[in-house]
Scaffold this active site. Structure first.
Site, PDB file in Angstrom:
ATOM      1  N   HIS A 176       4.529 -13.028  -0.203  1.00  0.00           N
ATOM      2  CA  HIS A 176       3.930 -14.030  -1.096  1.00  0.00           C
ATOM      3  C   HIS A 176       4.341 -13.847  -2.558  1.00  0.00           C
ATOM      4  O   HIS A 176       3.940 -14.642  -3.400  1.00  0.00           O
ATOM      5  CB  HIS A 176       2.412 -13.968  -0.953  1.00  0.00           C
ATOM      6  N   ASP A 177       5.081 -12.790  -2.850  1.00  0.00           N
ATOM      7  CA  ASP A 177       5.518 -12.560  -4.232  1.00  0.00           C
ATOM      8  C   ASP A 177       6.994 -12.887  -4.443  1.00  0.00           C
ATOM      9  O   ASP A 177       7.479 -12.825  -5.578  1.00  0.00           O
ATOM     10  CB  ASP A 177       5.307 -11.083  -4.616  1.00  0.00           C
ATOM     11  N   ASP A 231      -5.720  -6.227   3.465  1.00  0.00           N
ATOM     12  CA  ASP A 231      -5.100  -5.881   2.194  1.00  0.00           C
ATOM     13  C   ASP A 231      -6.115  -5.049   1.411  1.00  0.00           C
ATOM     14  O   ASP A 231      -7.244  -5.492   1.187  1.00  0.00           O
ATOM     15  CB  ASP A 231      -4.785  -7.180   1.436  1.00  0.00           C
ATOM     16  N   GLU A 268       2.624  -0.848  -0.497  1.00  0.00           N
ATOM     17  CA  GLU A 268       3.486  -1.764  -1.243  1.00  0.00           C
ATOM     18  C   GLU A 268       4.109  -0.974  -2.384  1.00  0.00           C
ATOM     19  O   GLU A 268       3.408  -0.535  -3.304  1.00  0.00           O
ATOM     20  CB  GLU A 268       2.688  -2.942  -1.813  1.00  0.00           C
ATOM     21  N   ASP A 317      -2.058  -2.366  -1.847  1.00  0.00           N
ATOM     22  CA  ASP A 317      -1.460  -3.064  -2.984  1.00  0.00           C
ATOM     23  C   ASP A 317      -0.957  -2.061  -4.036  1.00  0.00           C
ATOM     24  O   ASP A 317      -1.623  -1.072  -4.330  1.00  0.00           O
ATOM     25  CB  ASP A 317      -2.546  -3.958  -3.600  1.00  0.00           C
TER      26      ASP A 317
HETATM   27  C1  NOJ Z   1       0.905  -7.136  -5.618  1.00  0.00           C
HETATM   28  C2  NOJ Z   1       0.497  -8.372  -4.886  1.00  0.00           C
HETATM   29  O1  NOJ Z   1       1.336  -8.558  -3.780  1.00  0.00           O
HETATM   30  C3  NOJ Z   1       0.552  -9.500  -5.883  1.00  0.00           C
HETATM   31  O2  NOJ Z   1       0.404 -10.752  -5.265  1.00  0.00           O
HETATM   32  C4  NOJ Z   1      -0.501  -9.259  -6.921  1.00  0.00           C
HETATM   33  O3  NOJ Z   1      -0.420 -10.260  -7.915  1.00  0.00           O
HETATM   34  C5  NOJ Z   1      -0.333  -7.888  -7.583  1.00  0.00           C
HETATM   35  N1  NOJ Z   1      -0.068  -6.854  -6.622  1.00  0.00           N
HETATM   36  C6  NOJ Z   1      -1.570  -7.486  -8.305  1.00  0.00           C
HETATM   37  O4  NOJ Z   1      -2.558  -7.144  -7.387  1.00  0.00           O
END
Ligand code: NOJ
Length: 538
Positions: A329-330, A103, A268, A205
């Site tokens: 994970h989000d 990541d 992402e 990210d």
């Molecule tokens: C995206 C990530 O997937 C998330 O978990 C994170 O909180 C935010 N970006 C900030 O880095």
């Protein structure tokens, strides 16, 4: 690229598996997963048939956002282990013929990063311009109306130097100024550090956040905002995200990757299809895989999914490789969104669509979001916007390995609680159960990997009515018809004027596998099947 024309690369043919490292396997009894833990569990990942593992951040960090706030990009957080552990993981993954994706979090650092410490030390520090500093308005208020994704204003006042700095996420995550060439070079060096070690790629990210409007204009009000949504949704981030210059940065990153053999970059990006496509770059100079999150956001409905697949397929640029995601994970887990039985159909969808699938750890055994009592919430997004149920803890709970205490995850109290049913829902319990979610995943992955029609073949929608989503995957000499009943009710698939004959290869009801079908098929509620066609369906 059409089937048969070219050699396909591992990230096109393969399957990606995301590990949230805090929650995969604890090897040293502190209740938090680590790198040695991942090494211990590589047998499981390999037995699934995974091609590449993406590990969420493992770098030095004060953990304000559980590792997405990095204080040293080229070191490992002691919670996860040491650089030797990392090297061992990388070789172990490679020895098994798999790939490792890290990541990369280039949009922001931790406020504890030495770069930010320098930057905030004085207005004339050489690194001042590495971050985004602005004067307040005349009345001292924030420079503009931009909001933080995690709630409140995106501007934080710095008493020492009497200016505001911008943070798209937590105030502990100041945004880097990507218009500064020194920042660009520093991050390219970070990429080279890991690429030189042999990592196979990066998941980047919040790629669409990396450059902001150079005039810092106010974001427009979102007329569709609803009270239950995150406060960030009050505005449309027209000027704080997705600026045209971001593509120069993505291209710069791509050039670094292209200095090495077969490395790749996932972006992402949460944007509508037409904007997402621009991240492939012009003439393949952008991200290899801009993450496609359509299945996370659209309704679970056959017509809606089918038309979204068509729009996505139709919008792909020449040579752009598709990809699909069901969870991360989000986001709430798929089992919670569509139910346990329908999650099997969803797995079949993910693993039969055209394009690289990404599986979120635990989805292979049908893990559910675990309700976390309010007093145990750890996720800053949940803590900062209480009452909106936005915590991401439920989807980040420890992997359920077996029915021993703490599910075999750790011999200490896990950092997040396990669900009551983990003694029933775990890898060991499903291992020898031919009807389990795990067995289904293994069958689907095996078939996908064996059959070029499924991993690199073409896609064609098949007209159907009601709740059935139907499509074909094919090469010149092999064809599969996929029928997915997206409802809980029994239904029929009987395409007019499209006779067909075939054998059910994989079914969410394994009893039907091997059965010959022709011209029409009845499906139970929550049933999905892959039919190997032996006769017409033109
Ligand atoms: C995206 C990530 O997937 C998330 O978990 C994170 O909180 C935010 N970006 C900030 O880095």
């Amino acid at each position: 690229m059409k089937e048969g024309q070219n050699k396909y690369l591992w990230w096109q043919e393969g399957i990606i598996y995301q590990i949230y490292p805090r929650s995969y396997q604890d090897s040293n009894g502190d209740g938090v997963g680590d790198l040695q833990g991942i090494i211990q569990r590589l047998d499981h990942i390999q037995s699934l048939g995974i091609t590449a593992i993406w590990v969420s951040p493992i770098f030095s960090s004060p953990m304000a956002d559980f590792g997405y706030d990095i204080s040293d990009y080229c070191d490992i957080h002691p919670l996860f282990g040491t650089m030797d552990d990392f090297d061992e993981l990388l070789s172990a993954v490679h020895d098994r013929g798999m790939k490792l994706i890290l990541d990369l979090v280039p949009n922001h650092t931790s406020n504890e990063h030495p770069w930010f410490k320098e930057s905030r030390s004085s207005r004339d520090n050489p690194k001042r311009d590495w971050y985004i500093w602005k004067d307040g308005k005349e009345d001292g208020s924030v420079p503009n109306n931009w909001l933080s994704v995690f709630g409140g204003s995106a501007w934080e006042w710095d008493e020492t130097t009497q200016q505001y700095y911008y943070h798209a996420f937590l105030k502990e995550q100041p945004d880097l100024n990507w218009r500064n060439p020194e920042v660009q070079q520093a991050m390219m060096d970070v990429m080279r550090f890991w690429l030189d070690k042999g990592v196979d790629g990066f998941r980047v990210d919040v790629m669409w956040h990396m450059i902001k409007d150079d005039q810092f204009r106010d974001n427009p009000i979102n007329p569709d905002y609803q009270e239950h949504q995150s406060t960030f949704e009050k505005l449309i981030p027209a000027y704080s995200t997705d600026q045209p210059e971001v593509h120069d940065i993505v291209h710069m990153m791509r050039k670094v990757l292209d200095e090495y053999e077969e490395r790749m970059m996932i972006g992402e990006i949460y944007l509508p299809i037409h904007k997402l496509m621009t991240y492939y770059g012009t003439d393949k100079n952008g991200a290899h895989l801009p993450f496609n999150f359509l299945l996370l956001s659209i309704g679970w409905d056959a017509r809606e999914i089918s038309s979204n697949i068509d729009q996505y397929e139709g919008a792909l640029p020449e040579g752009g490789w598709p990809n699909w995601v069901l969870g991360n994970h989000d986001q709430p887990r798929i089992t919670g969104r569509v139910g346990h039985d329908q999650a099997k159909v969803a797995a079949m969808l993910l693993l039969t669509l055209r394009g690289t699938p990404t599986i979120y750890y635990g989805d292979e055994i049908g893990m559910r979001d675990v309700p976390i009592p309010e007093e145990e919430i750890q996720d800053p997004q949940g803590l900062n916007m209480p009452g909106l149920n936005l915590s991401r803890d439920p989807q980040r709970t420890p992997m359920q390995w077996d029915n021993s205490e703490n599910a075999g995850f750790s011999n200490a109290k896990p950092w997040l609680r396990l669900p009551e049913n983990y003694r029933r829902v775990n890898v060991e319990a499903q291992q020898d159960d031919p009807y389990s979610m795990l067995a289904l995943h293994k069958k689907l992955i095996k078939l996908r990997q064996q059959e070029p029609a499924l991993h690199v073949g073409d896609y064609r929608p098949v007209l159907s009515s009601g709740a059935v989503l139907a499509y074909m995957r094919y090469t010149s000499d092999q064809r599969f018809l996929i029928l997915l009943n997206l409802s809980h009710k029994a239904c029929h698939f009987s395409p007019e004027h499209l006779p067909f004959e075939g054998t059910i290869e994989v079914d969410t009801l394994p009893e039907r596998e091997g059965v010959t079908v022709h011209d029409q098929v009845s499906l139970s509620g929550d049933e999905g099947m892959i039919i190997r066609l032996t006769g017409r369906m033109d």
